[in-house]
Structures are given as structure tokens and as C-alpha cells.
Design a protein around this motif. Sequence first.
Motif, PDB file in Angstrom:
ATOM      1  N   LEU A 360       0.820  -1.212   0.000  1.00  0.00           N
ATOM      2  CA  LEU A 360       0.000   0.000   0.000  1.00  0.00           C
ATOM      3  C   LEU A 360       0.850   1.255   0.000  1.00  0.00           C
ATOM      4  O   LEU A 360       0.454   2.292  -0.541  1.00  0.00           O
ATOM      5  CB  LEU A 360      -0.933   0.001   1.225  1.00  0.00           C
ATOM      6  N   THR A 361       2.011   1.169   0.624  1.00  0.00           N
ATOM      7  CA  THR A 361       2.878   2.340   0.727  1.00  0.00           C
ATOM      8  C   THR A 361       3.854   2.456  -0.443  1.00  0.00           C
ATOM      9  O   THR A 361       4.627   3.406  -0.504  1.00  0.00           O
ATOM     10  CB  THR A 361       3.672   2.274   2.046  1.00  0.00           C
ATOM     11  N   ASP A 362       3.814   1.501  -1.355  1.00  0.00           N
ATOM     12  CA  ASP A 362       4.682   1.522  -2.537  1.00  0.00           C
ATOM     13  C   ASP A 362       3.812   1.790  -3.765  1.00  0.00           C
ATOM     14  O   ASP A 362       3.077   0.920  -4.226  1.00  0.00           O
ATOM     15  CB  ASP A 362       5.414   0.180  -2.670  1.00  0.00           C
ATOM     16  N   ARG A 363       3.911   3.012  -4.286  1.00  0.00           N
ATOM     17  CA  ARG A 363       3.017   3.395  -5.388  1.00  0.00           C
ATOM     18  C   ARG A 363       3.225   2.558  -6.644  1.00  0.00           C
ATOM     19  O   ARG A 363       2.306   2.393  -7.433  1.00  0.00           O
ATOM     20  CB  ARG A 363       3.206   4.872  -5.716  1.00  0.00           C
ATOM     21  N   SER A 364       4.398   2.024  -6.824  1.00  0.00           N
ATOM     22  CA  SER A 364       4.654   1.201  -8.009  1.00  0.00           C
ATOM     23  C   SER A 364       3.967  -0.157  -7.910  1.00  0.00           C
ATOM     24  O   SER A 364       3.596  -0.768  -8.925  1.00  0.00           O
ATOM     25  CB  SER A 364       6.159   1.013  -8.203  1.00  0.00           C
ATOM     26  N   ILE A 369      -2.058  -4.858  -6.776  1.00  0.00           N
ATOM     27  CA  ILE A 369      -2.789  -5.611  -5.750  1.00  0.00           C
ATOM     28  C   ILE A 369      -4.292  -5.314  -5.771  1.00  0.00           C
ATOM     29  O   ILE A 369      -5.045  -5.856  -4.955  1.00  0.00           O
ATOM     30  CB  ILE A 369      -2.227  -5.322  -4.344  1.00  0.00           C
ATOM     31  N   LEU A 370      -4.727  -4.452  -6.694  1.00  0.00           N
ATOM     32  CA  LEU A 370      -6.144  -4.103  -6.758  1.00  0.00           C
ATOM     33  C   LEU A 370      -6.974  -5.271  -7.282  1.00  0.00           C
ATOM     34  O   LEU A 370      -6.481  -6.136  -8.014  1.00  0.00           O
ATOM     35  CB  LEU A 370      -6.358  -2.892  -7.660  1.00  0.00           C
ATOM     36  N   ALA A 390      -6.607   4.034   4.155  1.00  0.00           N
ATOM     37  CA  ALA A 390      -6.636   2.660   4.657  1.00  0.00           C
ATOM     38  C   ALA A 390      -5.435   2.366   5.553  1.00  0.00           C
ATOM     39  O   ALA A 390      -5.573   1.734   6.603  1.00  0.00           O
ATOM     40  CB  ALA A 390      -6.672   1.682   3.472  1.00  0.00           C
ATOM     41  N   VAL A 391      -4.266   2.836   5.141  1.00  0.00           N
ATOM     42  CA  VAL A 391      -3.053   2.619   5.935  1.00  0.00           C
ATOM     43  C   VAL A 391      -3.185   3.268   7.309  1.00  0.00           C
ATOM     44  O   VAL A 391      -2.813   2.668   8.335  1.00  0.00           O
ATOM     45  CB  VAL A 391      -1.815   3.175   5.188  1.00  0.00           C
TER      46      VAL A 391
END
Length: 435
Positions: A360-364, A369-370, A390-391
Motif C-alpha cells: 500500500l505504501t509503494d506506489r509502483s 494488488i487491486l 486505509a493505511v
Amino acid sequence: MNLLVLFLPIWVLSISFSSPTLLAASSISLSQNAQAESPGIQEVRTVHHQNLNKRILIALVACSTLLGGVFLFLLYVWFRRHKNLRCSKSISQETIETAKGETISSVNAKLNYSRMADKRSSVAIFDYQLLEAATNSFSTSNIMGESGSRIVYRARFDEHFQAAVKKAESDADREFELLHPKLQNEVSWLSKIRHQNIIKLMGYCIHGESRFLVYELMENGSLETQLHGPNWGSSLTWHLRLRIAVDVARALEYLHEHNNPPVVHRDLKCSNVLLDSNFNAKLSDFGFAVVSGMQHKNIKMSGTLGYVAPEYISHGKLTDKSDVYAFGVVLLELLTGKKPMENMTSNQYQSLVSWAMPQLTDRSKLPSILDPVIRDTMDLKHLYQVAAVAVLCVQSEPSYRPLITDVLHSLIPLVPVELGGSLRVTEPISSENSH
């Protein structure tokens, strides 16, 4: 009624009564002429004229009285008929409106009302035979969902009135006034709470050891069924998922901030988020709800694995931030389409939070994961914002989690105006709103 038709008989009667009067007047005139020609019998003529005048006066009074009575009678008939016509129109209009709207008149005849123990609210007590008939003897074809020992049935009372009936077996006291403690708690809360995003409780029934709660019907079932059932979220677009998250946040905000006293739901999960025919979400199942900020002695730990906040598991600490954590898990389910606990092996499970947090914290990595249903269907900036919310919600430390009001204000701008948010989109969203 035409007034001319009413008063025509009066005119005819007045003519008929006035004819003798005119004749009498003619007689008086002739008598006077005769008097002028025969002055010798003046005294006799005068007496005759006086008697005639009295008769004419009596006739006039009688005629006037009769005419007045006839007039009043006809006026009375006219007013009665006019009033009956108005009442008839009013009844017809009410009948039409009743036919158009939803009515439960046939059900009301079989409902009794009983005061709860606190005497502050009324709940309907449904007759068991009525529930049995409405669910076709609790036929399996009418089952809408199952959770543990609880089964939810669709109940059709008549062509205008349907509801959802939740059945739960209980070993509680068979006294009619007593429910199983969890059900009693749910009835107590839901009979007091009124909010557009909280399910409406219509009543309950106790039959032997079976307990039934009757709710408003939510045609699209639970969020769990929509996400993890046969359709695997295919009906839930990106904007609809955000709208569902906003609806749940609104329900929690009402419980935490506006209800008196404040309430902690304590069992927020996808199976307790119900969806109506337009995918509007309502929060249900208040069996574990408690007053926020109070010390609860001998309270049993409750909740569902995967949704329960860490501090509640380790120390039994319960606050409104526990609901915020569960909300964060629901938000992750909406993003990824995955269950809160995934079965890795026969004896091992992995929580959705521990699996998703690093990505979730890695934009790449985030887009990968969606849920495939919504992948590549949103503005990436909006996706990053939802992931950040969400985080924050699933932080292990309660003080790091936001208030549900802040969560709500972060999500509303991402939901289109047409779906109840404040986002104005240039592309049409009719396909999303058609569900």
C-alpha cells in the motif's frame, strides 16, 4: 348542483301561492268600486273588507313560512350532496395513493406492540405463523445469507411488503419477554437509532428456542456476498465501492459523534454491511454494540478474526478507534477484493492487513494488488489517497488512527455528486449508477 334547478320549484310554488293573493286583491278593488256606486251599504262593505284582509295576511304568512321551509330543505339537501361528493373524491384519492405506495395494512392486523424494558421505545412483535407463511415455511429457496448459526430469509408478506428475517437458535429463557442477551442488545439499540445508513429494525419474534429479528429488506444482500460470492465483485465499480465506504463511514460517524450516548459497534465487517437495490450501504448487527468510553465489567471479547483491533486482542482495550481499524480492513477488501484472512495452508492463515501494508505504501506496487474488476478504472491520485486512508486506519497504535469524521471528509471528495459525494466528473458514470 345547479342552483337554477334547485330554486325552480320554489319559483313555481311562489307563483301558485301568489295567484290566490292576486285574486283577493282584485276582489278588494271590485268591492271598492261597488262601494263607490252604492254608498248606502258602506258599513257592511267595510266589515267584509276587514275580514278579507285578515285572511289574506294569514295566507301570506303561511305561504312565506312554507316557502322558507322548502328553501331551507333544498339548501340542506344541496349542502349534504356537496359534502358527500367531496368525501367521495377524498376517499378515492387516498385509495389511489395507497395502491401506489407501500402498505403493510395486512401485516399490521397481526402485529402487537410491546414496550422494551427501558420503556423508551416500542418494537413490533411478529406472530410466528405470519413469519412462517411469509418465508414459505422458511424454505431454503428464500435464504439470503448465512453466518454461523444465523440464517437470513427473504419474507414476502404481501405484494407491497417484503422484509428480511434473521433466525438464530438460542438456549435462553423461554419467557416471551426475554431475548437472548445479544439479540436483546441489538433490539435495544436499533429501536432507538434512526439513520439513513443504519439498518431499520421492524420487530422480532420468539418461538420456542428460536429467535427472529425482522429488518427492512436489502435486495443486494451483504457486501461480503457481493465481494466474495459467486459474482466476485463484478457489480461493484470503483465509484460504487467508494460510495459504500462513505455510507459505512457516515454510519460510524453518527454512532461515534452524534448518538447520545456514543456507541462502539464492535463487530464491523463486510457481512454486516448490507446493500439495497441501488447499492446504498447500511450497517447492521448491533448485538455486540456498547456505550463508548465506559468501563464494561465481565464483558466478553467479541468480533471477527481479521477485523479486531490489536489492542483489543492484547489488552481488551475498546474505543471508537477499534471501529476505525475494522473500517480500514473493510476498505482494504473493497480495494483488493480479498478476504480479511486468507487460508495459506491447512493450519496457517495470513491477515489481509499484514499482506497489504508493504504494498500500500509503494506506489509502483499498489495498482497490482487491486481487485481485477476495478484495476485501471480510476484516477491514480484518487487511488493513492484511498490507500493512504486505509493505511492510517489499520495502524497498530490506536492514537495514530484518524477519527472516523476525518476519514469521511477525506473520502467524500472522491465520490461523484451523482452518488452522494462532492466529486464532479467529466466522464459519464451512468453505467455505475445503473446498478
